[in-house]
Design a protein around this motif. Structure first.
Motif, mmCIF file in Angstrom:
data_model
loop_
_atom_site.group_PDB
_atom_site.id
_atom_site.type_symbol
_atom_site.label_atom_id
_atom_site.label_comp_id
_atom_site.label_asym_id
_atom_site.label_seq_id
_atom_site.Cartn_x
_atom_site.Cartn_y
_atom_site.Cartn_z
ATOM 1 N N ILE A 202 0.919 -1.289 0.043
ATOM 2 C CA ILE A 202 -0.057 0.123 0.002
ATOM 3 C C ILE A 202 0.909 1.204 0.051
ATOM 4 N N VAL B 185 -0.554 0.178 -10.120
ATOM 5 C CA VAL B 185 -1.140 -0.484 -8.965
ATOM 6 C C VAL B 185 -2.352 -1.303 -9.501
ATOM 7 N N ASP B 186 -2.830 -1.976 -8.506
ATOM 8 C CA ASP B 186 -4.336 -2.476 -8.737
ATOM 9 C C ASP B 186 -5.485 -1.915 -8.467
ATOM 10 N N TYR B 187 -5.259 -1.342 -7.400
ATOM 11 C CA TYR B 187 -6.539 -0.213 -6.724
ATOM 12 C C TYR B 187 -5.974 0.961 -6.524
ATOM 13 N N GLY B 188 -6.681 2.047 -6.773
ATOM 14 C CA GLY B 188 -6.273 3.501 -6.449
ATOM 15 C C GLY B 188 -7.441 4.154 -5.773
ATOM 16 N N PHE C 13 -0.803 5.628 -10.142
ATOM 17 C CA PHE C 13 -1.846 4.849 -10.387
ATOM 18 C C PHE C 13 -1.710 4.054 -11.720
ATOM 19 N N GLU C 14 -0.748 4.051 -12.273
ATOM 20 C CA GLU C 14 -0.538 3.167 -13.508
ATOM 21 C C GLU C 14 0.268 1.994 -13.247
ATOM 22 N N ALA D 229 5.180 -7.911 -5.997
ATOM 23 C CA ALA D 229 4.042 -8.015 -4.769
ATOM 24 C C ALA D 229 2.373 -8.435 -5.542
ATOM 25 N N LYS D 230 2.142 -9.048 -5.063
ATOM 26 C CA LYS D 230 0.687 -9.944 -5.682
ATOM 27 C C LYS D 230 -0.317 -8.681 -5.810
ATOM 28 N N VAL D 231 -0.594 -7.877 -4.902
ATOM 29 C CA VAL D 231 -1.681 -6.975 -4.734
ATOM 30 C C VAL D 231 -1.142 -5.466 -4.331
ATOM 31 N N MET D 232 -1.369 -4.538 -5.334
ATOM 32 C CA MET D 232 -0.750 -3.061 -4.995
ATOM 33 C C MET D 232 -1.934 -2.072 -4.828
ATOM 34 N N VAL D 233 -1.884 -1.552 -3.844
ATOM 35 C CA VAL D 233 -2.591 -0.328 -3.761
ATOM 36 C C VAL D 233 -2.037 1.066 -3.685
#
Lengths: 265, 334
Positions: free
Chosen positions: B270, B305-308, B302-303, B287-291
């Motif tokens: 995060i 990561v997965d969630y912004g 924001f380009e 990293a598996k999930v990026m916020v």
């Protein structure tokens, strides 16, 4: 008298450094119009020198290598209270890697004359290798302590310093002359004063080129650098982003749901 | 006849007789390079009573270990360590020398490189061989990746942070040759390590943390930074920082994530109040999930990561912390 040399570097202002691009043809950084500033941690090296001068009989020499505009940062150090300044500037010094930089600076220090202590920032914000201090010490054939965050004892021929380690420190005893690279934890650098700036007007900056230093051309700049940039590439590791929208509360709630889906919270 | 290339070396590091993970990671990567170069992997290990630990170096992929065992070598002593390695390198002519990017490695590597008159690269995120079998150090800089080579001088030297290369598969059956090193007696001894103090790191360690929360300049001030720290604590995450946050004095240099700091591979990342500068983002490997939470919708982060969430992190983070706590409490009561 304790003779101190402070090595400083003019670096592109970190706030605007993202504007700097690499010239794909020459493979040298084109610094465009980004202004040069005194490397941040070099201010701590400068401050250390000033504090030593307040407590001992000391003389402070500033040494920098860079293009002619770099004389501004030498001036800044003179205004802070250094006694004399030298700028090593020559087209032949351009494109130097850490090795060639350290070699040229060492030649400069030798030419300046007898010295007891060489201080420099631990790394520059543009290259951030940390190599120049130790490599310069090697060329000067004197000991070095890197990442110094406290000068514990500084009277006499042997100094005692603390140097940063992962989650700790080492206490080191070292015989002068020596090179110390310092961290930002060492001190809080003072600001420029108006009277300092006025006084500095009378202080001269000596500029030396490759001939004055008697550095062979093949040892300076790009020619004297063992490493070169061989290639440039772009990164395309882009992810597809999902922007979470709504009120602040809604966004937080949705994000918690996404985090919960990972099973990690 | 084709000249046999020199070996690929790893200068292994031990702290209190424990071999660092980064040394084993480098040996495993050295193995890959050595196979391509048709040469061997050799490790240099300096310490005291380290015979037993050489097995780990072999298990990770070393063919030969140069072992210096002496009370004088128990911990890093720059003059002696440099002298031993320089002398050995002049004699054995390695093709490549890799060193972990630790506080020891980052002092020892340039001391050795300058003495050998060769080049040294820093902050590599990968090491590969080019078509001429020359080592390419891949280094992020100025919005792209630089390949740096040392075309003529040998050995080719590089420092690499822990976590850049994965944890090696240890083959406990592998063995190899141990060559004992002598401690030279003509060391000037102008520098002496009197004491080494290491404390237990505070907070959650990066190596083991499944979640990393990283904060940047968007925190605004120390108060804003504390909110990000609270978020990390709520998630039991390691707290990382960008260089600007370290420069502001909010975070310790040790916690800097990125090219010249820590390299991390969390399950969940995060990024809070940071713009996604390459120098930071290369520190997050796989990293598996990026916020990302940032108030500028156009931020490059924001380009990547997965969630912004587009919001002022100083306002949003406290709300997020409350929601996480509510969720965690619900889990407990269920």
């Amino acid at each position: 008298m304790l003779k101190i040399v402070v090595c400083v570097k003019a670096v592109p202002d970190p706030k605007e450094a993202h504007k700097i691009k690499i010239d794909p043809a020459t493979k040298i950084l084109t610094r465009s119009d980004v202004p040069f500033v005194l490397n941040l941690v070099d201010k701590n090296a400068m401050e250390a020198a000033l504090q030593l001068k307040e407590q001992l009989d000391a003389h402070i020499t500033i040494l920098s290598m860079g293009p002619p505009p770099a004389d501004n940062i030498v001036k800044e150090c003179l205004a802070l209270g250094a006694d004399q300044g030298f700028l090593l500037s020559d087209r032949a010094f351009g494109g130097a890697d850490a090795y060639a930089t350290a070699y040229t600076l060492a030649k400069g220090i030798e030419k300046i004359g007898p010295y007891d202590v060489v201080l420099c920032g631990m790394a520059s914000s543009d290259g951030s290798t940390e190599w120049v201090g130790p490599e310069m010490a090697t060329f000067l054939k004197i000991p070095v302590v890197t990442r110094v965050n406290e000068i514990v004892e500084y009277d006499g021929e042997w100094w005692k310093v603390k140097a940063g380690l992962e989650n700790g420190y080492r206490l080191v005893r070292v015989k002068l002359p020596a090179v110390f690279t310092v961290t930002r934890d060492l001190n809080t650098p003072r600001s420029l004063t108006f009277s300092g700036i006025i006084k500095a007007r009378k202080k001269e900056i000596t500029q030396w080129g490759i001939d004055e230093l008697a550095v062979p051309e093949e040892s300076a700049g790009q020619k004297g650098s063992p490493t070169i940039i061989s290639n440039l590439a772009t990164i395309d590791s882009k992810r597809t982003v999902e922007i979470i929208t709504g009120t602040r509360e809604e966004k937080a709630e949705q994000l918690v749901q996404k985090l919960a889906d990972t099973g990690l919270i | 006849m084709k000249k046999q290339p020199g070996s690929v070396w790893v200068i292994a590091e031990q702290i209190d007789c424990r071999i660092l993970d980064v040394s084993l990671q480098l040996i495993a990567h050295a193995r890959k390079l050595a196979i391509e170069l048709e040469t061997s992997v050799e490790a240099v290990l300096l310490g005291d009573k380290m015979n037993e630990q050489t097995r780990q170096l072999f298990a990770a992929g070393a063919d030969r270990v140069y072992l210096g065992n002496a009370p004088d070598l128990a911990h890093y002593q720059p003059e002696i360590y440099t002298e031993i390695i320089v002398k050995l390198a002049k004699e054995r002519q390695p093709e490549i020398v890799l060193i972990g990017s630790t506080s020891m490695g980052r002092e020892l590597a340039p001391l050795v490189a300058a003495r050998l008159g060769t080049g040294l690269t820093a902050h590599c995120i990968d090491l590969v061989l080019d078509e001429n079998k020359i080592l390419e150090s891949i280094i992020p800089a100025y919005g792209g990746l630089l390949s740096i080579i040392c075309p003529e001088k040998r050995p080719q030297m590089a420092t690499i942070a822990a976590g850049v290369f994965p944890k090696p598969e240890m083959d406990e059956n592998r063995t190899g040759e141990i060559i004992a090193l002598e401690v030279p007696d003509d060391i000037p001894r102008r520098i002496q390590t009197l004491e080494i103090i290491r404390e237990k790191p505070q907070g959650v360690s990066f190596e083991s943390a499944p979640i990393v929360v990283a904060g940047g300049a968007g925190a605004g001030d120390l108060e804003g930074w504390r909110k990000i720290a609270d978020l990390a604590e709520t998630l039991n995450a390691a707290l990382g920082a960008t260089r600007p946050a370290v420069d502001e004095g909010w975070a310790e240099l040790e916690t800097m994530v990125g090219q010249s700091g820590k390299i991390v591979s969390p399950e969940l990342y995060i990024g809070v109040g940071l713009s996604g500068e390459l120098q930071h983002m290369v520190g997050i490997v796989g990293a598996k999930v990026m916020v990302a939470i940032n108030n500028d919708a156009k931020s490059p982060v924001f380009e990547q990561v997965d969630y912004g969430v587009v919001d002022d992190c100083r306002e949003f983070v406290p709300v997020l912390i409350n929601k996480i706590k509510e969720y965690q409490e619900k889990l407990v009561t269920c």
